[in-house]
Design a protein around this motif. Structure first.
Motif, short mmCIF file in Angstrom:
data_model
loop_
_atom_site.label_atom_id
_atom_site.label_comp_id
_atom_site.label_asym_id
_atom_site.label_seq_id
_atom_site.Cartn_x
_atom_site.Cartn_y
_atom_site.Cartn_z
N LEU A 153 -11.85 7.02 -0.38
CA LEU A 153 -11.45 5.78 -0.52
C LEU A 153 -11.44 5.00 -0.92
N ASP A 154 -10.31 3.50 -1.23
CA ASP A 154 -11.30 2.36 -1.66
C ASP A 154 -9.49 1.11 -1.33
N SER A 155 -9.80 0.83 0.33
CA SER A 155 -9.37 0.00 0.34
C SER A 155 -9.90 -1.36 1.60
N THR A 156 -8.66 -2.35 2.22
CA THR A 156 -10.05 -3.41 2.39
C THR A 156 -10.34 -3.41 4.16
N PRO A 157 -11.47 -3.98 4.44
CA PRO A 157 -11.24 -3.40 6.08
C PRO A 157 -10.55 -5.11 6.80
N ALA A 158 -9.83 -4.51 7.26
CA ALA A 158 -8.48 -4.63 8.05
C ALA A 158 -8.50 -4.58 9.51
N LEU B 233 0.38 1.46 -2.99
CA LEU B 233 0.44 1.88 -1.17
C LEU B 233 1.43 1.12 -0.35
N THR B 234 0.61 -0.52 -0.24
CA THR B 234 1.13 -1.53 0.97
C THR B 234 2.67 -1.51 0.60
N GLU B 235 2.90 -2.15 -0.53
CA GLU B 235 4.30 -2.64 -0.83
C GLU B 235 4.99 -1.06 -1.05
N ARG B 236 4.74 0.31 -1.26
CA ARG B 236 5.48 0.94 -1.24
C ARG B 236 6.03 1.33 0.30
N LEU B 237 5.19 0.67 1.51
CA LEU B 237 5.77 1.22 2.26
C LEU B 237 5.79 0.04 3.54
N GLU B 238 5.89 -1.17 2.98
CA GLU B 238 6.22 -2.27 3.29
C GLU B 238 8.28 -1.91 2.99
N ALA B 239 8.57 -1.23 1.83
CA ALA B 239 10.01 -1.37 1.83
C ALA B 239 10.71 -0.81 2.32
N VAL B 240 9.59 0.33 3.39
CA VAL B 240 10.71 0.89 3.93
C VAL B 240 10.67 0.55 5.82
N ILE C 161 3.96 0.32 7.27
CA ILE C 161 2.26 -0.88 6.91
C ILE C 161 1.17 0.10 7.41
N LEU C 162 0.39 -0.60 6.34
CA LEU C 162 -0.76 0.29 5.94
C LEU C 162 -2.07 -0.72 6.32
N VAL C 163 -2.82 -0.14 7.28
CA VAL C 163 -3.79 -0.83 7.92
C VAL C 163 -5.21 0.46 7.40
N VAL C 164 -6.49 -1.08 6.65
CA VAL C 164 -7.59 -0.25 6.42
C VAL C 164 -8.18 -0.45 6.76
N ARG D 127 -11.82 4.27 7.16
CA ARG D 127 -10.20 4.68 7.86
C ARG D 127 -9.01 4.15 7.27
N VAL D 128 -8.29 4.77 7.11
CA VAL D 128 -6.61 4.25 6.50
C VAL D 128 -5.64 4.61 7.31
N THR D 129 -5.07 3.97 7.62
CA THR D 129 -4.06 4.64 8.67
C THR D 129 -2.42 3.57 8.14
N ALA D 130 -1.31 4.74 7.63
CA ALA D 130 -0.47 4.67 7.23
C ALA D 130 0.66 5.09 8.02
N GLU D 131 2.11 3.62 8.95
CA GLU D 131 3.10 3.74 10.01
C GLU D 131 4.38 3.64 8.78
N LEU D 132 4.91 4.66 9.86
CA LEU D 132 5.90 4.76 8.64
C LEU D 132 7.48 4.72 9.70
#
Length: 467
Positions: A11-16, A432-439, A442-445, A454-459
């Motif tokens: 994957l490709d994502s930001t450090p956060a 992906l971030t926008e799609r998760l925020e719509a419900v 949270i997307l944490v990278v 490591r990418v964590t999605a919380e729904l």
């Protein structure tokens, strides 16, 4: 259960970092941060923040008097004139003035308290005109909250002004007492500050020991003053944030409107992608197939062998078109997800990746179909990113439930350096971030340079209804 597959994810994502995930390593301090030799408790009296907060408290009293006087005068005048046609415009003007003072207070809090409060909701007018403006002002909750702030601010401003000026004056006066104690014997005819006195006895702070102790007590007051002022300004922060900013309900409505827009845009983009895939893929093949079958029909009597060869080629095109339609249907919503749930669906998508993937799904029940679908497509997108960009040799997918949240975590040992904000990288993390925020997800990278990522999605967890 945990499953190992022979292909993978990158994957490709930001450090956060995010405080919800304790397994994430702590972030080092910023390189530009200054390290002070003195502890904060000793630096506070001479720091700019302490003087700005003291300035805020000192300004609060005259501003509070002016605001209170204006608000009470205008509201009382407007209420008294309600029996005439003048009462309503006077009351509306009073509330509008309170909103103006609210803007001033937000600016003052931003400059002196470093408190950035958004503007409240604007006036909602269905039509133009003075009457519509008056109705909008009177109906606006922000107007009445600004009036409440004007009423509550003065007593608190008076209290905080008295306390702050008292402790600040005592602290600095006693701390500097060794520099000015000589004023008493020279001009007042006494040895120093009078600590006690009656008709027979008087005690003055006039010897070196007493002067030193007085200065030390002043030092304690001086050190404590910034923290006392800071505690007092916390109430001001609450008042400004709670009464002069947007209400929680309005903020939530704005968030939902934004999320709805993101969902509509995503759905439109998906429809365009499906139309493009159908037009350029299966539809084009079916058109070519129809033409080939037409030619084969014409040659059937003249050259049966050539016609049979053309039918054989058309048969191959049919198989290819069917496979493209299956892939397209799987991209819309895979049947295995509907029939067997996340475990089987994620195992299927992991088996098509280019690096080994370990899949572990720990769920005792299935979430709602919408949440399940978002979780599936999130993992699918992340696995595609790993295959294209990560240069990883292994990956893992974990899914579990914690309280009322569905957690999805994808990890790989690739090169890292992923950035959510980098739309040019083709990672799709911003989408992906926008799609998760719509419900309310949270997307944490966490993707330092050199990996791992490591990418964590919380729904939100929503239980499955009867399908």
């Amino acid at each position: 259960m945990a499953t190992e597959y022979g292909q993978g994810y990158g994957l490709d994502s930001t450090p956060a970092g995010h405080p919800r995930y304790p397994r994430h390593p702590g972030r080092p301090g910023r390189a530009g941060e200054r390290r002070h030799r003195l502890p904060a408790v000793l630096r506070a009296p001479v720091e700019g923040r302490a003087w700005r907060e003291l300035g805020y408290v000192l300004l609060s009293l005259p501003i509070g008097i002016l605001l209170f006087t204006y608000a009470v005068t205008m509201v009382s005048l407007g209420a008294g004139l309600l029996v005439t046609f003048l009462g309503v415009p006077v009351l509306a003007a009073g509330l509008a003035g309170c909103r103006g003072f609210g803007a001033l207070e937000r600016t003052r809090a931003r400059g002196l308290l470093d408190l950035d409060v958004a503007e409240p909701e604007p006036l909602r007018m269905k039509r133009q005109g003075f009457a519509a403006w008056m109705g909008a002002v009177l109906k606006s909750g922000a107007s009445w909250r600004a009036l409440l702030y004007a009423v509550l601010h003065l007593p608190w401003a008076t209290f905080s002004f008295v306390v702050s000026v008292t402790v600040w004056t005592i602290g600095w006066s006693l701390l500097t007492y060794p520099l000015w104690f000589w004023v008493f014997p020279m001009y007042a005819g006494q040895g120093g500050i009078q600590l006690y006195g009656d008709g027979q006895h008087r005690i003055y702070l006039d010897n070196p020991f007493e002067i030193t102790v007085t200065a030390l007590i002043g030092l304690l007051f001086t050190i404590a003053t910034p923290w006392i002022v800071r505690a007092l300004t916390m109430v001001d922060r609450l008042l400004v944030h709670g009464l002069l900013g947007p209400s929680r309900l309005v903020t939530r409505v704005v968030e939902l409107e934004s999320d709805r827009g993101a969902v509509v845009d995503t759905a439109a983009a998906d429809l365009r992608r499906i139309e493009r895939d159908l037009h350029d893929g299966a539809q084009a093949r079916l058109v070519a197939l129809a033409m080939d079958l037409g030619l084969a029909k014409e040659k059937l009597r003249e050259d049966p062998r050539a016609a049979a060869h053309m039918v054989d080629e058309a048969h191959g095109e049919v198989k290819t078109a069917l496979q493209e339609l299956r892939d397209l249907a799987r991209g819309i919503h895979p049947a295995v997800l509907t029939d067997r749930g996340l475990d089987a669906a994620l195992s299927s998508v992991a088996s098509r990746c280019t690096v080994p993937v370990r899949v572990e799904v720990d769920l005792t029940e299935r979430p709602a179909p919408a949440i399940e679908g978002i979780a599936y497509f999130t993992v699918s997108e992340l696995l595609q990113n790993i295959s294209k960009h990560a240069r990883a040799t292994w990956a893992s997918v974990e899914v579990w439930r914690t309280e009322s949240r569905l957690m999805v975590q994808v990890e790989d040992n690739g090169v890292g350096g992923a950035d959510v904000s980098d739309a040019s990288g083709g990672s799709g993390l911003a989408g992906l971030t926008e799609r998760l925020e719509a419900v309310d997800g949270i997307l944490v990278v966490d993707s330092p340079a050199g990996g791992p990522t490591r990418v964590t999605a919380e729904l939100p967890w929503r239980a499955e209804r009867t399908r």
